[in-house]
Design an enzyme around this catalytic site. Structure first.
Site, PDB file in Angstrom:
ATOM      1  N   PHE A   2       0.841  -1.186   0.000  1.00  0.00           N
ATOM      2  CA  PHE A   2       0.000   0.000   0.000  1.00  0.00           C
ATOM      3  C   PHE A   2       0.885   1.249   0.000  1.00  0.00           C
ATOM      4  O   PHE A   2       2.099   1.142   0.091  1.00  0.00           O
ATOM      5  CB  PHE A   2      -0.917  -0.015   1.225  1.00  0.00           C
ATOM      6  CG  PHE A   2      -1.756  -1.261   1.329  1.00  0.00           C
ATOM      7  CD1 PHE A   2      -2.986  -1.343   0.702  1.00  0.00           C
ATOM      8  CD2 PHE A   2      -1.292  -2.361   2.031  1.00  0.00           C
ATOM      9  CE1 PHE A   2      -3.749  -2.501   0.771  1.00  0.00           C
ATOM     10  CE2 PHE A   2      -2.049  -3.530   2.113  1.00  0.00           C
ATOM     11  CZ  PHE A   2      -3.281  -3.597   1.480  1.00  0.00           C
ATOM     12  N   SER A  40      -7.273  -7.894  -1.199  1.00  0.00           N
ATOM     13  CA  SER A  40      -6.702  -7.275  -0.002  1.00  0.00           C
ATOM     14  C   SER A  40      -7.175  -5.837   0.112  1.00  0.00           C
ATOM     15  O   SER A  40      -7.311  -5.134  -0.887  1.00  0.00           O
ATOM     16  CB  SER A  40      -5.178  -7.293  -0.067  1.00  0.00           C
ATOM     17  OG  SER A  40      -4.690  -8.607  -0.031  1.00  0.00           O
ATOM     18  N   CYS A  47      -3.506  -5.099   6.670  1.00  0.00           N
ATOM     19  CA  CYS A  47      -3.875  -5.782   5.429  1.00  0.00           C
ATOM     20  C   CYS A  47      -4.818  -6.921   5.749  1.00  0.00           C
ATOM     21  O   CYS A  47      -4.456  -7.862   6.459  1.00  0.00           O
ATOM     22  CB  CYS A  47      -2.615  -6.306   4.732  1.00  0.00           C
ATOM     23  SG  CYS A  47      -2.977  -7.140   3.166  1.00  0.00           S
ATOM     24  N   THR A  49      -8.201  -9.541   4.172  1.00  0.00           N
ATOM     25  CA  THR A  49      -8.751 -10.176   2.979  1.00  0.00           C
ATOM     26  C   THR A  49     -10.270 -10.065   2.988  1.00  0.00           C
ATOM     27  O   THR A  49     -10.916 -10.392   4.001  1.00  0.00           O
ATOM     28  CB  THR A  49      -8.350 -11.664   2.925  1.00  0.00           C
ATOM     29  OG1 THR A  49      -6.921 -11.747   2.936  1.00  0.00           O
ATOM     30  CG2 THR A  49      -8.897 -12.339   1.682  1.00  0.00           C
ATOM     31  N   ALA A  63      -8.123 -12.804  12.622  1.00  0.00           N
ATOM     32  CA  ALA A  63      -7.571 -13.911  13.393  1.00  0.00           C
ATOM     33  C   ALA A  63      -7.175 -13.429  14.786  1.00  0.00           C
ATOM     34  O   ALA A  63      -7.031 -12.224  15.031  1.00  0.00           O
ATOM     35  CB  ALA A  63      -6.353 -14.485  12.671  1.00  0.00           C
ATOM     36  N   HIS A 101       1.431  -4.543   7.600  1.00  0.00           N
ATOM     37  CA  HIS A 101       1.856  -5.426   8.688  1.00  0.00           C
ATOM     38  C   HIS A 101       2.220  -4.535   9.869  1.00  0.00           C
ATOM     39  O   HIS A 101       3.307  -3.967   9.912  1.00  0.00           O
ATOM     40  CB  HIS A 101       3.058  -6.264   8.269  1.00  0.00           C
ATOM     41  CG  HIS A 101       2.810  -7.065   7.041  1.00  0.00           C
ATOM     42  ND1 HIS A 101       3.835  -7.552   6.261  1.00  0.00           N
ATOM     43  CD2 HIS A 101       1.664  -7.476   6.431  1.00  0.00           C
ATOM     44  CE1 HIS A 101       3.335  -8.222   5.242  1.00  0.00           C
ATOM     45  NE2 HIS A 101       2.018  -8.176   5.322  1.00  0.00           N
ATOM     46  N   THR A 146       5.044  11.845   7.804  1.00  0.00           N
ATOM     47  CA  THR A 146       6.446  12.170   8.038  1.00  0.00           C
ATOM     48  C   THR A 146       6.625  12.493   9.510  1.00  0.00           C
ATOM     49  O   THR A 146       5.839  13.264  10.083  1.00  0.00           O
ATOM     50  CB  THR A 146       6.868  13.380   7.178  1.00  0.00           C
ATOM     51  OG1 THR A 146       6.672  13.060   5.800  1.00  0.00           O
ATOM     52  CG2 THR A 146       8.324  13.736   7.417  1.00  0.00           C
TER      53      THR A 146
END
Length: 197
Positions: A2, A40, A47, A49, A63, A101, A146
């Site tokens: 991304f 995704s 991220c 699904t 999960a 992640h 930033t």
């Protein structure tokens, strides 16, 4: 992969927990366009699904690992979330490379406004401080930002009015938890340096 440029601020319409996992349903009129099961989508920088699509609503399974390592388990129906579809090779890279992640969960220490924008101060989670450098990139709840300044185990990000209005960061207050993903390039450089001695 991304960019951290949020496409849409979606709204959670259902959040169900059970058996250590969860399912979240998000109303996403823009991001749902053309979305298919198996695609995704970054939801607050995580991220996920697509497991179901119903008109403008998308469903995602969370999960136990996702619930433990991110803020998604804190969400309730009515909450807003930042949404982004994955980068394509033909697209512009307007933010920075964001994997979706999450590296850790930070806590908002302060929101300092100046009338034209705001600075969000976030307690750097865990041992991530070495990856957060002034003028470097960081993703907060999936938003590419930033690092404007560092102080005592925290980092500040300057938010312009546009970012405050089109992402969930304009809703953040002291004490809120946020997903933090550091720049993946910094982690690779550290790993290569360590291996080369």
């Amino acid at each position: 992969m991304f960019t951290g440029i949020v496409e849409e601020r979606g709204r959670v319409v259902v959040m169900g927990h059970g058996g250590g996992a969860a399912r979240i349903g998000v109303l996403a009129p823009t991001v749902s366009t053309g979305a298919e099961v198996g695609d995704s989508v970054a939801v607050n920088g995580v991220c996920l699904t697509v497991v179901e699509r119903d008109g403008e609503a998308l469903a995602f399974d969370l999960a136990a690992e996702t619930l433990a390592r991110t803020t998604l388990g804190d969400l309730r129906a009515g909450a807003h979330v930042n949404l982004e579809r994955p980068l394509t090779l033909a697209a512009r890279l307007g933010g920075h490379l964001v994997q979706g992640h999450v590296d850790g969960v930070g806590t908002v220490e302060a929101v300092e406004g100046d009338g034209r924008g705001a600075t969000l101060w976030i307690r750097t989670p865990g041992d991530l401080e070495r990856y957060v450098v002034e003028k470097g990139s960081v993703a907060v709840d999936g938003v590419s930002l930033t690092v404007a300044a560092l102080r005592d185990g925290a980092f500040g990000v300057a938010l312009v009015p546009h970012t405050l209005s089109v992402t969930t960061l304009g809703e953040r207050r002291a004490g809120d938890r946020v997903n933090v993903e550091v720049d993946v390039l910094a982690k690779y450089v550290e790993q290569m340096t360590r291996r080369s001695g």
